[in-house]
Design a protein around this motif. Sequence first.
Motif, PDB file in Angstrom:
ATOM      1  N   LEU A 109     -24.239  17.044  10.490  1.00 56.23           N
ATOM      2  CA  LEU A 109     -24.012  15.912  10.192  1.00 56.23           C
ATOM      3  C   LEU A 109     -23.513  15.229  11.504  1.00 56.23           C
ATOM      4  O   LEU A 109     -23.068  14.182  12.201  1.00 56.23           O
ATOM      5  CB  LEU A 109     -22.056  15.598  10.394  1.00 56.23           C
ATOM      6  N   SER A 110     -23.020  16.062  13.225  1.00 55.46           N
ATOM      7  CA  SER A 110     -23.348  16.061  14.466  1.00 55.46           C
ATOM      8  C   SER A 110     -25.118  15.583  15.401  1.00 55.46           C
ATOM      9  O   SER A 110     -24.298  15.487  16.570  1.00 55.46           O
ATOM     10  CB  SER A 110     -22.942  16.591  14.986  1.00 55.46           C
ATOM     11  N   LEU A 111     -25.574  15.564  13.921  1.00 50.63           N
ATOM     12  CA  LEU A 111     -27.254  16.072  14.786  1.00 50.63           C
ATOM     13  C   LEU A 111     -27.344  13.941  15.387  1.00 50.63           C
ATOM     14  O   LEU A 111     -28.018  13.954  16.324  1.00 50.63           O
ATOM     15  CB  LEU A 111     -28.448  14.907  14.187  1.00 50.63           C
ATOM     16  N   GLY A 112     -26.383  12.937  14.420  1.00 50.16           N
ATOM     17  CA  GLY A 112     -26.920  12.085  15.244  1.00 50.16           C
ATOM     18  C   GLY A 112     -26.145  11.647  16.486  1.00 50.16           C
ATOM     19  O   GLY A 112     -27.475  10.862  17.356  1.00 50.16           O
ATOM     20  N   LEU A 113     -25.194  11.789  17.232  1.00 52.46           N
ATOM     21  CA  LEU A 113     -26.111  11.927  18.641  1.00 52.46           C
ATOM     22  C   LEU A 113     -25.953  13.008  19.358  1.00 52.46           C
ATOM     23  O   LEU A 113     -26.323  12.630  20.329  1.00 52.46           O
ATOM     24  CB  LEU A 113     -23.451  11.701  18.769  1.00 52.46           C
ATOM     25  N   ALA A 114     -26.345  14.196  18.910  1.00 52.69           N
ATOM     26  CA  ALA A 114     -27.207  15.217  19.895  1.00 52.69           C
ATOM     27  C   ALA A 114     -28.212  14.792  20.083  1.00 52.69           C
ATOM     28  O   ALA A 114     -28.764  15.386  21.126  1.00 52.69           O
ATOM     29  CB  ALA A 114     -26.892  16.884  18.582  1.00 52.69           C
ATOM     30  N   SER A 120     -34.316   9.030  18.264  1.00 52.16           N
ATOM     31  CA  SER A 120     -33.679   8.473  16.826  1.00 52.16           C
ATOM     32  C   SER A 120     -34.427   7.051  16.844  1.00 52.16           C
ATOM     33  O   SER A 120     -34.700   7.026  15.814  1.00 52.16           O
ATOM     34  CB  SER A 120     -32.461   8.592  16.666  1.00 52.16           C
ATOM     35  N   ALA A 121     -34.458   6.132  17.845  1.00 55.47           N
ATOM     36  CA  ALA A 121     -35.355   5.142  17.097  1.00 55.47           C
ATOM     37  C   ALA A 121     -35.880   4.955  16.544  1.00 55.47           C
ATOM     38  O   ALA A 121     -36.658   4.288  16.460  1.00 55.47           O
ATOM     39  CB  ALA A 121     -35.336   4.440  18.640  1.00 55.47           C
ATOM     40  N   ILE A 122     -37.097   5.983  17.625  1.00 60.47           N
ATOM     41  CA  ILE A 122     -38.514   6.343  16.505  1.00 60.47           C
ATOM     42  C   ILE A 122     -38.727   6.692  15.435  1.00 60.47           C
ATOM     43  O   ILE A 122     -39.613   6.498  14.610  1.00 60.47           O
ATOM     44  CB  ILE A 122     -39.526   6.951  18.396  1.00 60.47           C
ATOM     45  N   ALA A 145     -24.398   3.621  12.414  1.00 60.43           N
ATOM     46  CA  ALA A 145     -23.756   4.677  11.337  1.00 60.43           C
ATOM     47  C   ALA A 145     -24.372   6.500  11.513  1.00 60.43           C
ATOM     48  O   ALA A 145     -22.955   7.220  11.679  1.00 60.43           O
ATOM     49  CB  ALA A 145     -23.805   4.400   9.529  1.00 60.43           C
ATOM     50  N   ILE A 146     -25.763   6.403  11.451  1.00 60.07           N
ATOM     51  CA  ILE A 146     -26.386   7.803  11.524  1.00 60.07           C
ATOM     52  C   ILE A 146     -25.561   7.958  12.639  1.00 60.07           C
ATOM     53  O   ILE A 146     -25.027   9.431  13.512  1.00 60.07           O
ATOM     54  CB  ILE A 146     -27.239   7.658  10.463  1.00 60.07           C
ATOM     55  N   VAL A 147     -26.212   7.648  14.025  1.00 57.58           N
ATOM     56  CA  VAL A 147     -26.255   8.025  15.103  1.00 57.58           C
ATOM     57  C   VAL A 147     -24.036   8.523  15.592  1.00 57.58           C
ATOM     58  O   VAL A 147     -24.385   8.658  16.162  1.00 57.58           O
ATOM     59  CB  VAL A 147     -26.468   7.137  15.851  1.00 57.58           C
TER      60      VAL A 147
END
Length: 208
Positions: A109-114, A120-122, A145-147
């Motif tokens: 669940l913390s992968l969005g920030l890691a 992530s954008a691509i 929200a995911i990030v």
Amino acid sequence: NIALGAAKTGRDASACKLSTSAFVIVGDNDEERKGLKGLAKQQIAFPPKGLTLDWYGDMFSDGEVWRTLKNSLYVALVSVVVDTLVAVPAVLAIHRRRIRGATYLTAYLSLGLATPFIVSAIGFLIVFTELGVLRHLTAVALAIAIVNLPFMIWAVASSVLDLGTDLEKAAATLGAEELQQFLFITVPGVAPGVITGGLMVFVLGITE
């Protein structure tokens, strides 16, 4: 002697011409500096002369500004709602039910920030293009929200750990059902974390 005197005279004349030229140049620079100083005194003054708030009125009377602000608020609010609906059940399941693989679930669940933002954008660009929802604001809100989900998870987890289970056990001994325990003990206990995480997600969502 005559030649030596002529040479000296020539050097003296050249030196005089050079000094005169230098004097003229320096004199011109001084005049320019004085003019610039006078101009600066006229342009830079405190308190400012002619101070007005009319530009703010022009900005807020522009329909494009209001449309952009409305879009930003929509994205931020949707991201807060999505993160709240995901983070609260996930944190309660991890810290209260002691499910298997809780550590791996938290890391997932913390992968969005890691993950680096450009990666992530691509990824979002490819997925949303394949789904045909690239131009929808809801898709943008979901990506944000995911990030930013880790901020909500960490804030809610802090409140859950501080709350503990003593109050719920005491309520259970007094006859409170699980739904009553959740509504009257768990929800008020995790509310500070939800508010803190919601504020962080909202600020990040409206600025991104």
